[in-house]
Design an enzyme around this catalytic site. Structure first.
Site, short mmCIF file in Angstrom:
data_model
loop_
_atom_site.label_atom_id
_atom_site.label_comp_id
_atom_site.label_asym_id
_atom_site.label_seq_id
_atom_site.Cartn_x
_atom_site.Cartn_y
_atom_site.Cartn_z
N HIS A 130 0.80 -1.24 0.00
CA HIS A 130 0.00 0.00 0.00
C HIS A 130 0.83 1.28 0.00
O HIS A 130 0.33 2.34 -0.39
CB HIS A 130 -0.93 0.04 1.22
CG HIS A 130 -1.99 -1.01 1.22
ND1 HIS A 130 -2.87 -1.18 0.17
CD2 HIS A 130 -2.31 -1.95 2.15
CE1 HIS A 130 -3.69 -2.19 0.45
NE2 HIS A 130 -3.37 -2.67 1.64
N GLY A 155 -1.98 1.94 5.09
CA GLY A 155 -2.46 0.58 5.33
C GLY A 155 -1.43 -0.36 5.94
O GLY A 155 -1.20 -1.45 5.42
N ASP A 176 -4.88 -12.70 4.45
CA ASP A 176 -6.15 -12.20 5.00
C ASP A 176 -7.37 -12.65 4.18
O ASP A 176 -8.50 -12.27 4.47
CB ASP A 176 -6.12 -10.67 5.15
CG ASP A 176 -5.50 -9.95 3.98
OD1 ASP A 176 -5.20 -10.61 2.96
OD2 ASP A 176 -5.31 -8.72 4.06
#
EC number: 3.5.1.98
Length: 325
Positions: free
Chosen positions: A91, A99, A215
């Site tokens: 990011h 982020g 994630d």
């Protein structure tokens, strides 16, 4: 034969291949002195999701240095696959943290690979859009970025719709696959393979950088995708059969035992080892309850990815790839 290479720590000069001197110097300063309410701090994206903690500059330099070391191993032909799981900070912008990412090691790795390889393909399988990497290369036709990610209103970073395709000379060289909650292994692989098959034929990369944030895995606090390490592993295998120099990075993953399970499974796949299902006894053994096994079971959530919508996205991507020169 797999081996562990001691990584270097990136110098400020090496990090300045992408980041601005002013940003790096500010990060170094606040990392040493703490945040003295400097108004520039927020302008550089520090605070909120990128808090200033003591030694963060050194940590970022270590992560960046490890990715550069991995890229150098590939350039020198010492290996065909190099892995840096702590990397994948996708990011960060050239003058801004974002982020949880204080440095964009993925961009640094790609720039390093471009010293030898003319065309580099970046594939991002994190739950979040790889916006920092896409932005860095949005004007070039030498780096193609492909990101499969969750895309919905209010979900960070809010970019990466199928219509985001790059700019100028880089138009059609940014590929985004926006997905919805609940996707499982089979459908994800089908989409991933469908896109990468076209990308490989059209772009003909000489090297690959993969970001494999965990994630997306079932049980993650993000409660979004419903994947297992086997699903990500299938996509990884598809890329590895191209037999190209490949740099593999980590990324997100907020259920730590599941992230460890995922990257352990993928490491075994890369080196061609079969692991026992049982988690070995170690300091953090109790974190792996209640079943203490390597496997992760998907949850019973519905898949919100409408088949027709997915087909429309894939058709749009195929149409854009036809325009790649």
């Amino acid at each position: 034969m797999s081996r562990v290479v001691k990584p270097k720590v990136a110098s400020m000069e090496e990090m300045a291949a992408f980041h601005t001197d002013a940003y790096l110097q500010h990060l170094h300063k606040v990392s040493e002195e703490g945040d003295n309410d400097d108004p520039e701090t927020l302008e550089y994206g520090l605070g909120y999701d990128c808090p200033i903690t003591e030694g963060i500059y050194d940590y970022a330099a270590a992560v960046g240095g490890a990715t550069l070391t991995a890229a150098e191993q590939l350039i020198e032909g010492k290996t065909r696959i190099a892995v840096n799981w702590p990397g994948g900070w996708h990011h960060a912008k050239k003058d801004e943290a974002s982020g949880f990412c204080y440095l964009n090691d993925a961009v640094l790795g790609i720039l390093k690979l471009r010293e030898k390889f003319d065309r580099v393909l970046y594939v991002d399988m994190d739950l979040h859009h790889g916006d920092g990497v896409e932005d860095a290369f949005s004007f070039t036709s030498k780096v193609m970025t492909v990101s499969l990610h969750k895309f919905s209103p209010g979900f960070f970073p809010g970019t990466g719709d199928v219509s985001d395709i790059g700019l100028g000379k880089g138009r059609y060289y940014s590929i985004n696959v926006p997905l919805q909650d609940g996707i499982q292994d089979d459908k994800y692989y089908q989409i991933c393979e469908g896109v990468l098959k076209e990308v490989f034929t059209t772009f003909n990369p000489e090297a690959v950088v993969l970001q494999l944030g965990a994630d997306t895995i079932a049980g993650d606090p993000m409660c979004s995708f419903n994947m297992t390490p086997e699903g990500i592993g299938k996509c990884l295998k598809y890329v590895l059969q191209w037999q190209l120099p490949t740099l593999i990075l980590g990324g997100g993953g907020y259920h730590l035992p599941n992230t460890a399970r995922c990257w352990t499974y993928l490491t075994a796949l890369i080196v061609g080892r079969t692991l026992s299902s049982e988690i070995p006894d170690h300091e953090f053994f109790t974190e792996y309850g209640p079943d203490y096994v390597l496997e992760i079971t998907p949850s019973c959530r519905p898949d919100r990815n409408d088949t027709q919508k997915v087909q429309e996205i894939l058709q749009s991507i195929k149409g854009n790839l036809k325009r790649v020169v």
